[in-house]
Design a protein around this motif. Structure first.
Motif: not given
Length: 72
Positions: A9, A38, A64, A66-67
């Motif tokens: 990331v 992103w 956060t 999304h990850v």
């Protein structure tokens, strides 16, 4: 044998493509590498530089989440 997963990331002021050399290096050694962009990130560094506003509304909570989705 199942390859070990690795999620790379990038941070602010970098583009997802900044991980390309590392992703290739790790994949070449048998890791299952994921490099998520992103949300709404431009496809290229040049595109990102042309439109700096694309990520202006992205906050830490959304990033956060999304990850977390990618990792799950």
């Amino acid at each position: 044998m199942t390859p070990t997963p690795v999620v790379l990331v990038h941070g602010a002021w970098l583009h997802v493509s900044s991980w390309t050399p590392w992703a290739e290096h790790l994949a070449g050694r048998g890791y299952a590498v994921t490099v998520p962009a992103w949300p709404d990130e431009a496809d290229t560094v040049a595109d990102a530089r042309r439109d700096l506003s694309r990520l202006s509304g992205l906050g830490l909570d959304a990033l956060t989440a999304h990850v977390e989705t990618v990792v799950r």
